[in-house]
Design a protein around this motif. Sequence first.
Motif, mmCIF file in Angstrom:
data_model
loop_
_atom_site.group_PDB
_atom_site.id
_atom_site.type_symbol
_atom_site.label_atom_id
_atom_site.label_comp_id
_atom_site.label_asym_id
_atom_site.label_seq_id
_atom_site.Cartn_x
_atom_site.Cartn_y
_atom_site.Cartn_z
ATOM 1 N N ASN A 6 0.821 -1.217 0.000
ATOM 2 C CA ASN A 6 0.000 0.000 0.000
ATOM 3 C C ASN A 6 0.853 1.264 0.000
ATOM 4 O O ASN A 6 0.752 2.087 0.895
ATOM 5 N N PRO A 7 1.691 1.425 -1.040
ATOM 6 C CA PRO A 7 2.447 2.676 -1.099
ATOM 7 C C PRO A 7 1.497 3.849 -1.304
ATOM 8 O O PRO A 7 0.378 3.676 -1.793
ATOM 9 N N PHE A 8 1.939 5.038 -0.920
ATOM 10 C CA PHE A 8 1.147 6.232 -1.184
ATOM 11 C C PHE A 8 1.271 6.588 -2.658
ATOM 12 O O PHE A 8 2.297 6.296 -3.273
ATOM 13 N N PRO A 9 0.262 7.230 -3.229
ATOM 14 C CA PRO A 9 0.389 7.665 -4.630
ATOM 15 C C PRO A 9 1.342 8.853 -4.747
ATOM 16 O O PRO A 9 0.968 9.939 -5.169
ATOM 17 N N LYS A 10 2.566 8.648 -4.305
ATOM 18 C CA LYS A 10 3.600 9.678 -4.346
ATOM 19 C C LYS A 10 4.856 9.054 -4.934
ATOM 20 O O LYS A 10 4.870 7.863 -5.233
#
Lengths: 292, 276
Positions: free
Chosen positions: B120-124
Motif C-alpha cells: 500500500n504505497p502512497f500515490p507519491k
Amino acid sequence: MRYIEHDTVVRRMNGRMVVNTIFKSLFLLATLAALMALVILMYQIVTQGISHLSFSFLTNFASRFPDQAGIKAALIGSIWLMAVVAPTSIILGVGSALYLEEYAKQNRITTFIRMNISNLAGVPSIVFGLLGLTIFVRALALGNSILAAGFTMSLLILPVIIVASQEAIRSVPGELRDASYGMGATKWQTITKIILPAAIPGILTGSILALSRAIGETAPLIVIGVPVIIQFLPAGVMDTFTALPMQIYDWSSRPQPEFQQVAAAGIIVLMVVLLLMNSVAVIIRNKFEKRY
Amino acid sequence: MSTTHVLDQKSKTAGYEADGSLASATNSVYETRQLNLWYGANHALKNIELDIKENEVTAIIGPSGCGKSTYLKTLNRMVELVPSVKTSGQILYRGRNIFDGDYGVEELRTRVGMVFQKPNPFPKSIYDNIAYGPRIHGIKNKKILDEIVEKSLRGAAIWDEVKDRLTENAYSISGGQQQRICIARALAIEPDVILMDEPTSALDPISTLKIEELVQELKKDYSIIIVTHNMQQAARISDRTAFFLNGEVIEYDKTDTIFSNPTDKRTEDYISGRFG
C-alpha cells in the motif's frame, strides 16, 4: 446427461444478438435525444444572440435602448458573487465532509445528519432564497448586498458540495489511511498529506458543478431583492449588485423583440463563463489526478 | 539493543533507552496479559498470554478468522480504527501498558512499524513514500532525509533497483518491489518492532523469497512479528511460532518444536494440513 445443449444454444444465438442490438440502439437514441435538445438550444441562442455580441456589449451598462444595452454590471456582479460563494461554500462543505467522514462517530445521529444533507440538496432554490431573506438580509441586516446573496447561494449549494466531498473522501483507499496511521501520523497529518490530495479531484468536480449551479440561479436572487438595472460597479461585498441570470431574466421579459436578442447574447456570455469555470476544474483535476 | 538504531534519534527516543534497559532483563518486547478483544458482541481474542522476544522472528499461524491478524493489529492499536472494538487486559510494550491512558497511539506506532497484507504505497514518488514517516515526525533537513531514504531502501534490499528512479511514482514498480518499498517505509521511522500482516500473500514466489530473506536480515536489528497463512513460511523464517485457533493461543513455542513435536493435538492437525 448434459444440461447445456450446444445445438440449442447456437439456434437461439440469433435471438439473443437481436435483443442485444435493440438495447444498444435504444441507449444510443436516448443519448441522441439529449444531445439534439442541447444542439437546438445552442443553435437558437447563438443565431439570435451572435449579432448583438460585441466588445461594447461587455463594457456597457444596462440601457432602455436595446442596441446600447450591455452586460458589464451583471458580469462583474456575478464574478463578485462567485468570489464570495466559492470560498464560503468550499471551506464549509469540505470541512463538514471531513468531520462526518473522518472524525464523527458512526452512529444514528450522524446517519440522520447525512440523510438530511442529501435531502437538503433537493430543496427548491426559492426556499433558500426565503431563508437568505430572513437570516442574512433582515436579521443580520446585510441588505441586498453581495455578501447576503453570496451566503444564500452558499447555503443552496452546500449540500451538493458536502455530499460530493464525502464521496471523494470515502473513495480514498483505506490502506492508505492504515499506512499513514501505522507510522504514527496524527489524524490531521493523514488528512492533509494523504486523504485530501487523493480526494481533491472528486471534491473539485463536485464543487465546480455546484458553483455552476450557483452562477445560473435566479430565484434566490429575486427573493433577496437583487436589483436589475444598475449603473455602477460594486466596490465591495457590502454593495448591491446584479448578476447574469437576473439581467438575462429581465431582458427576456421585456416586450421589445430586440431585447430577446440581447438576452440571447447574455446567455452566450453566461455559457462562456460556465465553460471557463469547468475548464479550470478539469485542469486542476488533471494536475492532481493520481492512480492507486 | 538500542545500538541497532542507525540514525541519530536521541531526541525522539530519550525515554526509550531507559525502557530498553529495563526490558533487557526480561528480554521480551511484548508481554501480553489476559488480553480479551470484542468486535461488538463477537469475542475475537480470548485470554491471550504471549511474550514476544527481542530480535527474533515470531510467526503467528492459524486458520482464517482465528484472530491472528486482530492480535497483530492490537500490538500497535491499529485495531482501534475499527469502530465497536473493546479490549480488556494488558499488553506491555517494553514494560509499559500500551492501553494506558497517557500512552499515545502515535508514540507507540513510531516504535512499532507495520507492513500490510497488500502493498500500500502512497500515490507519491518513491522518495516521498520513504520520507513520509520522518517528515511527519518533524525532520525537514533535506540531507538527513536523503540519508534516511537511502539507508531505509538499502535496509529493505531494494536500493539498487530503485536508486535511479526515486522521483517516479511508487505505483510504477512491480508488486513485490512495492512491498519492499513499504518495508523500507516502515524502516524509515526507525522502529523497534516490525509487525507484518501476511506480507507475501499478494506476491509471486520470487518476490516472496526476497521478502523472506529480507526478514532474516532484519531480525538482527529489529524484533519481527509476522502473521502468515503459509506454514512453510513460518517454518522457514521464524524462531518462535504461536498457533491461534478461535481467538485462543493453542500453543506457543520454538518453531522447531511446534513443527516437529507439537504438544497439542489441534496444532498437529493444523500443521499437517488436516484442517484450516
